[in-house]
Scaffold this motif. Structure first.
Motif, PDB file in Angstrom:
ATOM      1  N   GLU A  76       5.245  16.767  42.539  1.00 29.22           N
ATOM      2  CA  GLU A  76       5.964  15.895  41.614  1.00 29.22           C
ATOM      3  C   GLU A  76       7.439  15.806  42.001  1.00 29.22           C
ATOM      4  O   GLU A  76       8.040  16.798  42.418  1.00 29.22           O
ATOM      5  N   ASN A  78      10.659  14.664  39.811  1.00 29.08           N
ATOM      6  CA  ASN A  78      11.103  14.307  38.465  1.00 29.08           C
ATOM      7  C   ASN A  78      12.627  14.187  38.446  1.00 29.08           C
ATOM      8  O   ASN A  78      13.341  15.162  38.205  1.00 29.08           O
ATOM      9  N   SER A  80      14.346  11.311  36.871  1.00 31.72           N
ATOM     10  CA  SER A  80      14.737  10.171  36.046  1.00 31.72           C
ATOM     11  C   SER A  80      16.040  10.466  35.310  1.00 31.72           C
ATOM     12  O   SER A  80      16.366  11.615  35.015  1.00 31.72           O
ATOM     13  N   LYS A 101       3.242  12.427  41.551  1.00 33.21           N
ATOM     14  CA  LYS A 101       4.135  11.872  40.530  1.00 33.21           C
ATOM     15  C   LYS A 101       5.505  11.596  41.128  1.00 33.21           C
ATOM     16  O   LYS A 101       6.109  12.459  41.761  1.00 33.21           O
ATOM     17  N   SER A 103       8.928  10.087  39.542  1.00 28.41           N
ATOM     18  CA  SER A 103       9.645   9.628  38.351  1.00 28.41           C
ATOM     19  C   SER A 103      11.119   9.443  38.691  1.00 28.41           C
ATOM     20  O   SER A 103      11.884  10.410  38.738  1.00 28.41           O
ATOM     21  N   GLY A 105      12.974   6.672  37.251  1.00 28.02           N
ATOM     22  CA  GLY A 105      13.470   5.658  36.329  1.00 28.02           C
ATOM     23  C   GLY A 105      14.847   5.978  35.773  1.00 28.02           C
ATOM     24  O   GLY A 105      15.345   7.101  35.852  1.00 28.02           O
ATOM     25  N   TYR A 125       1.370   8.707  39.147  1.00 34.48           N
ATOM     26  CA  TYR A 125       2.444   8.391  38.205  1.00 34.48           C
ATOM     27  C   TYR A 125       3.611   7.808  38.989  1.00 34.48           C
ATOM     28  O   TYR A 125       4.146   8.462  39.888  1.00 34.48           O
ATOM     29  N   LEU A 126       4.013   6.571  38.670  1.00 32.90           N
ATOM     30  CA  LEU A 126       5.122   5.929  39.360  1.00 32.90           C
ATOM     31  C   LEU A 126       6.048   5.274  38.324  1.00 32.90           C
ATOM     32  O   LEU A 126       5.636   4.365  37.612  1.00 32.90           O
ATOM     33  N   ASP A 127       7.286   5.751  38.257  1.00 33.55           N
ATOM     34  CA  ASP A 127       8.279   5.191  37.335  1.00 33.55           C
ATOM     35  C   ASP A 127       9.515   4.808  38.122  1.00 33.55           C
ATOM     36  O   ASP A 127      10.260   5.666  38.606  1.00 33.55           O
ATOM     37  N   SER A 150       5.426   2.164  35.655  1.00 29.95           N
ATOM     38  CA  SER A 150       6.546   1.630  34.881  1.00 29.95           C
ATOM     39  C   SER A 150       7.557   0.983  35.815  1.00 29.95           C
ATOM     40  O   SER A 150       8.165   1.659  36.646  1.00 29.95           O
TER      41      SER A 150
END
Length: 941
Positions: A76, A78, A80, A101, A103, A105, A125-127, A150
């Motif tokens: 992952e 993370n 954002s 993942k 993230s 965003g 999971y793609l943001d 997202s």
């Protein structure tokens, strides 16, 4: 082989395998760390410290924001909402084979996204939402494992690859809203994604009908299709989505009635179909007992509000304004949950106001204007300290207002207009410390206006028209410095107009007509520079009209029906309408068809007296002038013409100089004057070597008269209107150490006992304002406009990021962007600049600086940018058709710079990067002049 030798051989083999595994595993870890470090190396933002742990010494699994699986492989990312900026290197990120993942965003990423994203085949999971990407969304079809996607408010545009969405059958969350994709009908590919539980497609230019097959997505809990161009009726298929908790269809063109099956949506807590063309009753909603937010406003709904709404235990938000509802509101509405607001305005509702909507102490907005409510304002609301807006105007309400209403601590607006309320405004209104708007017009209020109202320093508007107020206007009203509009007409006020009213420096409108005010018009009103409208008609005012009113920039003046005398100032006649001064027998004017001519006899007599006085005064003036000129020539500066070249002058140079102060001083003559104002003059100086300078002469003590009268000439530097001495210190402090090709160069300052000279480079093309708006306006093609925009941005980037101590200009506008002979821009006028001290944050200042006047309609622009066509229509029509697309991209960047949340606004460093992304092709081969070239001394021998 013996057992011992076999055992030894086995141990050796296991050791080799273990060693190989360790080597391969270590190599894999090293590779993954390098992929992440490569991703970090491309980022351009230095504000965040989140990536400090990303280095060669740290294990990749210990990087901030990184989560690894049991095999110590990156699983992952993370990161954002970390203010990360730059382009995204998906080559590196998608080389992480176990990545599930990503993230990223709510950051500041920009640029286009390559198709290498498709290498992330294990992503679930793609943001990438809430960023500043450009170009089209890449092909997503290889991401077959994806469950969460997202891309909302990401900046992508063009045609969306809907076909690739159809392959993502595992998707449970899909958010693509708030992007300017090309228009398309409702994407049928989404109807195949049966695992979806949340869909956000608001504001992404979808048009046409919502298909019936939407009902096949039975796992949906949230469906948001608002702010598109959807038409037709709400399909019955939606009523099959029994798991729905949120249904938002607002701001479309939907028609018809609410489908009967909506009563099946028993889990619905948020329902919004506002701003459509729906009609019929809303009885089908009475079964939706879980509703927390119900938004039906701006439709054509009719009938009565179901009484069952009064039993909704969770209802917090209720808005049905601009419909055709009739009957009474349920008495218990809003009394169960922590009710936040109600807006039932502009309907045909009757009966009493429900008494318990603030029962839980959380009501913020009570909006019930323009109905047919009767009775009084319930006493319960006198203790509603959470209330911010109270609007019940244009009803048939009556009785007295509960005392506690006037002193509510958080109320900003009290609007009781057009009812039959009576009683007095109590002294306790002085405790309403947040009140900005007080609207009481057209009621039966009476008594005196309490002096305590002057304690409400937040007041902006007072509207008391058409009541029975009496007594004097409080003399302390001048303490209301934010007051913009005062409407006290058609009451029974008496006494004099308070002199202190002239201290309400923000006043735009004064209307005191139709009262019994007496005495003279205060001359202090002439100091209200912002005043647009003055109506004092229908009173008992006496005396002459103050000459000071001539300085006002009025669009309306009405002094009719008073007892005024004397000559009407000529400048006031120019803004008057027919009847502005009627009903004042003692007034006269020359050349007015509505007023009598001033007496010729008295006029002639007056002329004789004036002539005598003028002769005597002329002789005295002549004698004094001769003496004064002699003195000035000996010791002082002539503030109209040359500067005193005698005495001691101190020169502080900031660049290598090849001119003397004497050459500057000799040039400061009347014929070289190009700007004149309250803090001094601006001169153009032609040096012997052929170069030109601009010199700002600032007096240490403010001159006796004159505001700047120059009309934004082509001067290199034009001082701000009514400049003050601190601006000199700010300008010198800011400019003396700056070295950039897009910041105007301050060569030196020359000081004497009572004067200061600032010597700048001369900018022959004047300001950007001149070239866009004045009689010096020229046609600029897109290439020139682009170069000006990016040049100004580069100047600001240097101020914010390139200086040892950041400089905040605080007055950036087109008139402070000057243009050289090649139309290259330079930032000027640093009189309001602020140098940020080292170690202090630069994201805010405590004083609002800048120039009063025009404010760009940025939020209106955002609302108009729904489609590419809409965006193009906002562009200056003078820009060529071929360049409009680039202009639209730049417009998008500008809008991002004005986001409501400061955290979402890009830094100037990022703005420059984004502007470089939209550079016109013509300039791709131009080599930008090195910054060091800006340090070349002037007029070298």
């Amino acid at each position: 082989m013996s057992s011992d030798s076999f055992s030894g051989h086995l141990r050796s083999t296991l050791f080799v395998f273990t060693l190989l595994f360790f080597i391969i595993h270590s190599s894999s870890q090293s590779d993954e760390r390098q992929f992440l470090l490569k991703f970090k190396s491309i980022l351009t933002n230095s504000k965040t410290q989140v990536l400090n742990t990303w280095n060669e010494e740290t294990h990749a699994c210990n990087f901030t924001g990184i989560v690894c699986n049991s095999d110590e492989e990156v699983k992952e990312i993370n990161l954002s909402n970390q203010q990360l900026a730059g382009t995204l290197d998906f080559d590196s990120l998608c080389s992480l084979k176990s990545l599930e993942k990503m993230s990223l965003g709510s950051n500041l990423f920009y640029g286009s996204v390559s198709s290498h994203l498709s290498n992330c085949t294990n992503l679930q999971y793609l943001d990438l939402g809430m960023n500043f990407f450009s170009g089209e969304v890449p092909d997503l079809s290889p991401l077959t494992q994806l469950k969460f996607l997202s891309l909302n408010l990401s900046g992508f545009s063009g045609p969306f690859p809907w076909k690739s969405i159809g392959n993502l059958t595992g998707l449970t969350f899909l958010s693509l809203g708030d992007n300017t994709f090309d228009k398309s009908p409702f994407p049928s590919e989404i109807l195949k994604l049966y695992n979806l539980d949340s869909v956000y497609l608001s504001n992404c230019t979808i048009e046409g009908r919502i298909p019936e097959a939407i009902g096949d997505l039975t796992s949906l809990k949230s469906l948001q299709l608002s702010d598109n161009n959807l038409t037709g009726e709400i399909p019955a298929g939606i009523t099959k989505l029994t798991k729905l908790q949120m249904l938002e269809l607002y701001d479309n063109k939907l028609t018809g009635i609410l489908p009967v099956g909506l009563s099946n949506l028993l889990n619905l807590s948020q329902f919004d179909v506002s701003t459509n063309n729906l009609h019929g009753d809303v009885s089908v909603l009475k079964f939706l007992t879980q509703l927390e937010s119900l938004q039906l406003f701006e439709n054509s709904f009719s009938g009565e509000i179901p009484q069952e709404f009064g039993d909704f235990k969770f209802l917090k938000q209720f808005s049905i304004y601009k419909n055709q509802f009739t009957g009474e509101l349920p008495a218990k509405i809003g009394s169960w949950a922590e009710f936040e607001y109600i807006d039932v305005s502009e309907n045909y509702l009757t009966g009493s106001i429900p008494p318990d909507m603030c029962k839980m102490g959380t009501l913020q907005k009570l909006l019930m204007l323009q109905n047919k409510f009767t009775g009084g304002l319930p006493e319960n609301y006198a203790g509603c300290s959470s209330l911010i807006r109270l609007r019940v105007s244009n009803n048939s309400l009556s009785g007295q207002i509960p005392d506690g209403i006037w002193s509510l601590p958080n109320v900003s607006m009290i609007d009781l207009e057009m009812n039959q309320f009576e009683g007095q405004v109590p002294a306790s209104i002085g405790e309403a410390k947040s009140l900005t708007q007080l609207f009481l017009a057209n009621n039966r209020f009476s008594g005196e206006l309490p002096t305590e109202i002057s304690n409400v320093s937040t007041l902006v508007e007072i509207e008391l028209t058409g009541n029975q107020f009496s007594g004097e206007i409080p003399s302390s009203i001048g303490g209301l410095k934010k007051l913009s509009n005062v409407h006290l007409q058609d009451n029974m006020f008496s006494g004099a107009i308070p002199e202190s009213l002239g201290s309400c420096v923000s006043l735009n409108e004064i209307n005191l007509a139709g009262n019994s005010l007496s005495g003279q018009i205060p001359a202090s009103l002439g100091s209200l520079a912002s005043l647009n409208s003055l109506n004092l008609s229908g009173n008992k005012l006496t005396g002459a009209i103050p000459a000071s009113l001539s300085s006002l920039k009025l669009t309306l003046i009405d002094l009719s029906d008073n007892n005024l005398v004397g000559r009407v100032p000529q400048l006031l006649l120019m803004v008057a309408y027919n009847g502005s001064f009627a009903g004042n027998p003692g007034l006269c004017a020359d050349g007015s068809k509505d007023l009598r001519e001033c007496s010729q006899a008295s006029h002639k007599s007056g002329l004789i007296k004036v002539a005598v006085y003028c002769f005597i005064a002329g002789v005295l003036v002549l004698m004094l002038s001769l003496a004064y000129i002699l003195i000035i020539k000996l010791r002082k500066i002539d503030r109209k013409c040359p500067i005193n070249r005698g005495g001691s002058w101190d020169v502080k140079q900031f660049h290598v100089l090849k001119f003397s102060e004497d050459e500057i001083l000799r040039s400061l003559t009347q014929e070289n004057l190009i700007g004149k104002g309250g803090s001094g003059n601006v001169y153009k100086v032609d040096l012997k070597c052929g170069e030109q300078l601009a010199v700002k002469h600032m007096w240490k003590s403010e001159p006796d008269s004159g505001s700047w009268r120059s009309s934004r000439s082509s001067a290199a530097i034009l001082p701000k209107e009514r400049a003050r001495w601190p601006e000199y210190e700010a300008e010198v402090a800011a400019l003396s150490s700056l070295r950039h090709m897009n910041v105007v160069k301050l060569y030196c300052c020359i000081s004497s006992e009572d004067s200061n000279l600032l010597v700048y480079e001369y900018m022959p093309n004047g300001s950007l304002w001149d070239r866009l708006h004045t009689n010096k306006k020229i046609k600029m093609d897109w290439d020139v406009r682009y170069e000006i925009a990016i040049g100004a941005a580069m100047g600001l980037e240097y101020l914010h990021h390139g200086c040892e101590r950041p400089v905040l200009h605080r007055d950036v506008k087109s008139s402070n962007i000057l243009l050289d002979e090649e139309m290259k821009p330079k930032l000027a006028d640093f009189g309001l600049a602020k140098i940020v001290q080292s170690g202090k944050a630069m994201n805010s200042t405590h004083i609002i600086a800048g120039t009063h006047g025009y404010i760009a309609p940025v939020y209106w622009v955002q609302n108009e940018m729904r489609t590419k066509e809409d965006m193009v229509s906002l562009v200056d029509p003078n820009i060529s058709k071929d360049a409009k697309e680039d202009a639209v991209k730049m417009l998008s960047i500008a809008v991002h710079c004005t986001m409501k949340l400061p955290a979402l606004r890009p830094s100037m460093r990022m703005v420059v990067k984004m502007l470089e992304e939209v550079k016109p092709y013509l300039f791709t081969d131009i080599i930008i002049e090195k910054e060091g070239a800006n340090n070349v001394s002037l007029c070298k021998n």
